[in-house]
Scaffold this active site. Structure first.
Site, PDB file in Angstrom:
ATOM      1  N   ASP A   1      -6.414  -6.623   4.736  1.00 53.25           N
ATOM      2  CA  ASP A   1      -5.778  -5.308   4.749  1.00 53.25           C
ATOM      3  C   ASP A   1      -5.822  -4.719   6.153  1.00 53.25           C
ATOM      4  OD1 ASP A   1      -4.911  -2.726   4.181  1.00 53.25           O
ATOM      5  OD2 ASP A   1      -6.615  -2.209   2.893  1.00 53.25           O
TER       6      ASP A   1
ATOM      7  N   MET B   1     -11.191  -6.091   6.131  1.00 53.51           N
ATOM      8  CA  MET B   1     -10.374  -5.093   6.845  1.00 53.51           C
ATOM      9  C   MET B   1     -10.064  -5.611   8.252  1.00 53.51           C
ATOM     10  SD  MET B   1      -9.740  -2.614   4.831  1.00 53.51           S
ATOM     11  CE  MET B   1      -8.841  -1.674   6.070  1.00 53.51           C
TER      12      MET B   1
ATOM     13  N   HIS C   1      -1.344  -1.439  -4.174  1.00 54.97           N
ATOM     14  CA  HIS C   1      -2.578  -1.115  -3.461  1.00 54.97           C
ATOM     15  C   HIS C   1      -2.675   0.399  -3.259  1.00 54.97           C
ATOM     16  CE1 HIS C   1      -5.942  -2.201  -0.745  1.00 54.97           C
ATOM     17  NE2 HIS C   1      -5.518  -1.212   0.027  1.00 54.97           N
TER      18      HIS C   1
ATOM     19  N   MET D   1     -12.249   4.208  -0.017  1.00 56.51           N
ATOM     20  CA  MET D   1     -12.859   4.447   1.296  1.00 56.51           C
ATOM     21  C   MET D   1     -13.565   5.790   1.205  1.00 56.51           C
ATOM     22  SD  MET D   1      -9.604   2.978   3.324  1.00 56.51           S
ATOM     23  CE  MET D   1      -8.673   3.112   1.799  1.00 56.51           C
TER      24      MET D   1
ATOM     25  N   MET E   1      -9.146   7.978   0.050  1.00 56.21           N
ATOM     26  CA  MET E   1      -9.942   8.388   1.220  1.00 56.21           C
ATOM     27  C   MET E   1     -10.502   9.786   1.007  1.00 56.21           C
ATOM     28  SD  MET E   1      -7.490   7.052   4.269  1.00 56.21           S
ATOM     29  CE  MET E   1      -6.655   5.455   4.183  1.00 56.21           C
TER      30      MET E   1
ATOM     31  N   ASP F   1      -4.908   3.476  -1.692  1.00 58.36           N
ATOM     32  CA  ASP F   1      -5.930   3.793  -0.700  1.00 58.36           C
ATOM     33  C   ASP F   1      -6.514   5.186  -0.939  1.00 58.36           C
ATOM     34  OD1 ASP F   1      -6.043   1.499   1.089  1.00 58.36           O
ATOM     35  OD2 ASP F   1      -3.940   1.963   1.504  1.00 58.36           O
TER      36      ASP F   1
ATOM     37  N   HIS G   1      -8.560   0.768  -3.578  1.00 62.04           N
ATOM     38  CA  HIS G   1      -9.447   0.581  -2.419  1.00 62.04           C
ATOM     39  C   HIS G   1     -10.119   1.917  -2.108  1.00 62.04           C
ATOM     40  CE1 HIS G   1      -9.556  -0.481   2.200  1.00 62.04           C
ATOM     41  NE2 HIS G   1     -10.760  -0.369   1.667  1.00 62.04           N
TER      42      HIS G   1
ATOM     43  N   SER H   1       0.849  -1.197   0.000  1.00 60.07           N
ATOM     44  CA  SER H   1       0.000   0.000   0.000  1.00 60.07           C
ATOM     45  C   SER H   1       0.878   1.238   0.000  1.00 60.07           C
ATOM     46  CB  SER H   1      -0.887   0.012   1.240  1.00 60.07           C
ATOM     47  OG  SER H   1      -1.392   1.333   1.421  1.00 60.07           O
TER      48      SER H   1
HETATM   49  C1  DX5 Z   1      -6.074   1.432   5.957  1.00 54.78           C
HETATM   50  C2  DX5 Z   1      -5.727   1.150   4.507  1.00 54.78           C
HETATM   51  C3  DX5 Z   1      -4.618   0.192   4.390  1.00 54.78           C
HETATM   52  C4  DX5 Z   1      -3.315   0.708   4.958  1.00 54.78           C
HETATM   53  C5  DX5 Z   1      -2.593  -0.466   5.532  1.00 54.78           C
HETATM   54  O1  DX5 Z   1      -7.075   2.367   6.005  1.00 54.78           O
HETATM   55  O2  DX5 Z   1      -6.847   0.617   3.820  1.00 54.78           O
HETATM   56  O3  DX5 Z   1      -4.434  -0.254   3.063  1.00 54.78           O
HETATM   57  O4  DX5 Z   1      -2.494   1.347   4.032  1.00 54.78           O
HETATM   58  O5  DX5 Z   1      -1.491  -0.018   6.225  1.00 54.78           O
HETATM   59  P1  DX5 Z   1      -0.681  -0.984   7.208  1.00 54.78           P
HETATM   60  O6  DX5 Z   1      -0.230  -2.171   6.402  1.00 54.78           O
HETATM   61  O7  DX5 Z   1       0.445  -0.130   7.672  1.00 54.78           O
HETATM   62  O8  DX5 Z   1      -1.634  -1.385   8.309  1.00 54.78           O
HETATM   63 ZN    ZN Z   2      -6.416  -0.399   1.811  1.00 55.25          ZN
END
Ligand code: DX5
Ligand code: ZN
Length: 223
Positions: A177, A139, A35, A70, A39, A37, A68, A10
């Site tokens: 994840d 998650m 990956h 969010m 947000m 993320d 991903h 990620s």
């Molecule tokens: C969390 C994200 C993850 C995050 C994981 O909100 O969806 O993908 O980057 O990070 P680590 O591996 O550090 O927990």
């Molecule tokens: Zn993620």
């Protein structure tokens, strides 16, 4: 068990001032997916990036972009992420009252469809959408930030989803994840995950290749 374990670093934990190089380094180090993320500051208490950034780094790697979302109402942006170069587009079930429709929309836009479930969300809905789903993301932290600790209580849900997928006979990836590191990786592999996301446990280390190798080779462990 001879499941092939795939690793998706990620970039949330990467150096944002050199994101292109970080993506290249992850591929070079043996990653299987990248990956991403996304947000929105509403579904989760953090803001990251959107399609423009994904488009900007798309040329830096041939690996599939595992995106991903969010965000609230993700159906508004499906086409934008497709055009930006996402290969898999995963939405959070909690943000989708019309989940079946969104997953179909993602496939129609030419991407693989994924559904993510937060730690406290049950998975009873899954059998009703498995025919339009290519990936289920469990998650193991509350989303929003990298570097959080793996929530042990979610473990039985990983095994449950594995069972549901196997029973369906469909080819659906089971992704985990949050808080994945060389120790917890053994647990999630043992529970049946085949795609492991790791942010801080890869980008927070000096040797990405070694870290990816440790996670991939964690072997089946237990809590
Ligand atoms: C969390 C994200 C993850 C995050 C994981 O909100 O969806 O993908 O980057 O990070 P680590 O591996 O550090 O927990
Ligand atoms: Zn993620």
């Amino acid at each position: 068990m001879n499941r092939i374990i795939k690793i998706a670093p990620s970039i949330l934990s990467a150096d944002f001032s050199r994101l292109g190089e970080e993506v290249e380094a992850a591929e070079e180090a043996g990653a299987d997916f990248i990956h991403l993320d996304v947000m929105d500051g509403r579904f989760v208490p953090n803001i990251t990036f959107g399609p423009a950034l994904i488009k900007g780094i798309r040329g830096r790697s041939a690996l599939p972009f595992d995106t991903h979302l969010m965000i609230e109402s993700p159906e508004r942006f499906v086409d934008d992420f497709g055009k930006a170069g996402a290969d898999i587009l995963t939405v959070q079930v909690e943000a989708c009252p019309h989940l079946q429709r969104v997953l179909s929309q993602i496939r129609q836009a030419g991407m693989k469809s994924g559904v993510a479930v937060n730690p406290a969300t049950p998975v009873d809905f899954l059998p009703y959408v498995l025919d339009v789903t290519d990936l289920v993301l469990v998650m193991t932290v509350n989303p929003g930030f990298g570097g959080q600790s793996f929530i042990n209580g979610v473990a039985p849900k990983i095994a449950r989803v594995r069972e549901m997928i196997d029973r369906s006979g469909r080819e659906i990836l089971l992704e985990v994840d949050g808080g994945v590191n060389p120790e917890t990786a053994g647990v999630v592999i043992g529970l049946g995950a085949d795609l492991l996301v790791a942010g801080s446990a890869i980008f927070g280390t000096k040797n990405y290749r070694e870290s990816i190798g440790k996670i991939r080779g964690a072997g089946a462990g237990s809590l």
